[in-house]
Design a protein around this motif. Structure first.
Motif, PDB file in Angstrom:
ATOM      1  N   LYS A 290      -2.637 -36.983  26.006  1.00 31.44           N
ATOM      2  CA  LYS A 290      -2.204 -35.757  25.338  1.00 31.44           C
ATOM      3  C   LYS A 290      -0.685 -35.751  25.285  1.00 31.44           C
ATOM      4  O   LYS A 290      -0.015 -36.147  26.237  1.00 31.44           O
ATOM      5  CB  LYS A 290      -2.665 -34.524  26.124  1.00 31.44           C
ATOM      6  N   LEU A 291      -0.143 -35.283  24.180  1.00 32.45           N
ATOM      7  CA  LEU A 291       1.297 -35.183  24.019  1.00 32.45           C
ATOM      8  C   LEU A 291       1.753 -33.765  24.341  1.00 32.45           C
ATOM      9  O   LEU A 291       0.974 -32.813  24.239  1.00 32.45           O
ATOM     10  CB  LEU A 291       1.695 -35.549  22.590  1.00 32.45           C
ATOM     11  N   ILE A 292       3.007 -33.618  24.722  1.00 34.28           N
ATOM     12  CA  ILE A 292       3.558 -32.302  25.034  1.00 34.28           C
ATOM     13  C   ILE A 292       3.345 -31.348  23.867  1.00 34.28           C
ATOM     14  O   ILE A 292       2.941 -30.205  24.050  1.00 34.28           O
ATOM     15  CB  ILE A 292       5.049 -32.401  25.408  1.00 34.28           C
ATOM     16  N   GLY A 293       3.582 -31.811  22.655  1.00 33.11           N
ATOM     17  CA  GLY A 293       3.420 -30.960  21.478  1.00 33.11           C
ATOM     18  C   GLY A 293       2.003 -30.450  21.315  1.00 33.11           C
ATOM     19  O   GLY A 293       1.777 -29.306  20.912  1.00 33.11           O
ATOM     20  N   GLU A 294       1.011 -31.286  21.640  1.00 34.40           N
ATOM     21  CA  GLU A 294      -0.389 -30.867  21.557  1.00 34.40           C
ATOM     22  C   GLU A 294      -0.710 -29.811  22.608  1.00 34.40           C
ATOM     23  O   GLU A 294      -1.428 -28.849  22.338  1.00 34.40           O
ATOM     24  CB  GLU A 294      -1.309 -32.074  21.732  1.00 34.40           C
ATOM     25  N   VAL A 295      -0.175 -29.979  23.802  1.00 39.35           N
ATOM     26  CA  VAL A 295      -0.415 -29.011  24.877  1.00 39.35           C
ATOM     27  C   VAL A 295       0.201 -27.669  24.510  1.00 39.35           C
ATOM     28  O   VAL A 295      -0.411 -26.613  24.688  1.00 39.35           O
ATOM     29  CB  VAL A 295       0.132 -29.531  26.219  1.00 39.35           C
ATOM     30  N   ILE A 296       1.398 -27.694  23.951  1.00 37.67           N
ATOM     31  CA  ILE A 296       2.073 -26.457  23.529  1.00 37.67           C
ATOM     32  C   ILE A 296       1.226 -25.759  22.469  1.00 37.67           C
ATOM     33  O   ILE A 296       1.001 -24.549  22.540  1.00 37.67           O
ATOM     34  CB  ILE A 296       3.480 -26.752  22.964  1.00 37.67           C
ATOM     35  N   SER A 297       0.720 -26.502  21.491  1.00 35.96           N
ATOM     36  CA  SER A 297      -0.107 -25.916  20.431  1.00 35.96           C
ATOM     37  C   SER A 297      -1.370 -25.291  21.005  1.00 35.96           C
ATOM     38  O   SER A 297      -1.759 -24.193  20.614  1.00 35.96           O
ATOM     39  CB  SER A 297      -0.490 -26.973  19.395  1.00 35.96           C
ATOM     40  N   GLU A 298      -2.016 -25.991  21.946  1.00 37.31           N
ATOM     41  CA  GLU A 298      -3.223 -25.455  22.570  1.00 37.31           C
ATOM     42  C   GLU A 298      -2.926 -24.168  23.334  1.00 37.31           C
ATOM     43  O   GLU A 298      -3.699 -23.221  23.289  1.00 37.31           O
ATOM     44  CB  GLU A 298      -3.827 -26.486  23.530  1.00 37.31           C
ATOM     45  N   MET A 299      -1.795 -24.140  24.036  1.00 35.65           N
ATOM     46  CA  MET A 299      -1.429 -22.954  24.810  1.00 35.65           C
ATOM     47  C   MET A 299      -1.182 -21.772  23.873  1.00 35.65           C
ATOM     48  O   MET A 299      -1.585 -20.651  24.165  1.00 35.65           O
ATOM     49  CB  MET A 299      -0.188 -23.247  25.661  1.00 35.65           C
ATOM     50  N   LYS A 300      -0.553 -22.042  22.750  1.00 38.21           N
ATOM     51  CA  LYS A 300      -0.294 -20.968  21.789  1.00 38.21           C
ATOM     52  C   LYS A 300      -1.597 -20.452  21.190  1.00 38.21           C
ATOM     53  O   LYS A 300      -1.774 -19.255  21.014  1.00 38.21           O
ATOM     54  CB  LYS A 300       0.648 -21.452  20.690  1.00 38.21           C
ATOM     55  N   LEU A 301      -2.528 -21.365  20.884  1.00 39.00           N
ATOM     56  CA  LEU A 301      -3.808 -20.962  20.304  1.00 39.00           C
ATOM     57  C   LEU A 301      -4.623 -20.114  21.284  1.00 39.00           C
ATOM     58  O   LEU A 301      -5.301 -19.175  20.890  1.00 39.00           O
ATOM     59  CB  LEU A 301      -4.622 -22.188  19.889  1.00 39.00           C
TER      60      LEU A 301
END
Length: 118
Positions: free
Chosen positions: A15-26
């Protein structure tokens, strides 16, 4: 250690940092501080260091053109665990040197990995 590229024979994708950030926002994650890419990276640095001013990353375009420039930390892997450690495994450049003849170094996104804290 998760493979960053399934074409190299790895069975899992990191997982990339950007993907984790997107998941957290969702998910509407609590704690706005954790929605910041730089804060997440700082928590993962452990024994490493990172500087937007000094570090540069290698980007390869669709046509294979290589360019060195500002790092997009959203492309770094997301390291988890009690004491996550990211390692950039910097590579020395062959085309750029300091006045004392030491090479500049760059970060290749494919060489950035998470390691246990041992």
């Amino acid at each position: 250690l998760a493979s960053s590229d399934n074409s190299r024979g790895g069975s899992s994708r990191r997982k990339l940092i950007g993907e984790v950030i997107s998941e957290m926002k969702l998910r509407g994650s609590q704690g706005e501080r954790h929605l910041n890419n730089e804060d997440i990276l700082k928590e993962m640095l452990g024994k490493e260091h990172f500087s937007f001013e000094r570090d540069e990353c290698l980007s390869i375009s669709g046509d294979g053109t290589e360019t060195y420039g500002r790092c997009d930390i959203r492309q770094f892997p997301y390291c988890s665990g009690d004491r996550p450690n990211i390692c950039f495994n910097r590579v020395n450049r062959q085309d750029k040197f300091y006045p004392d003849k030491h090479p500049y170094y760059y970060i290749d996104y494919n060489r950035v990995h998470c390691y246990p804290d041992r």
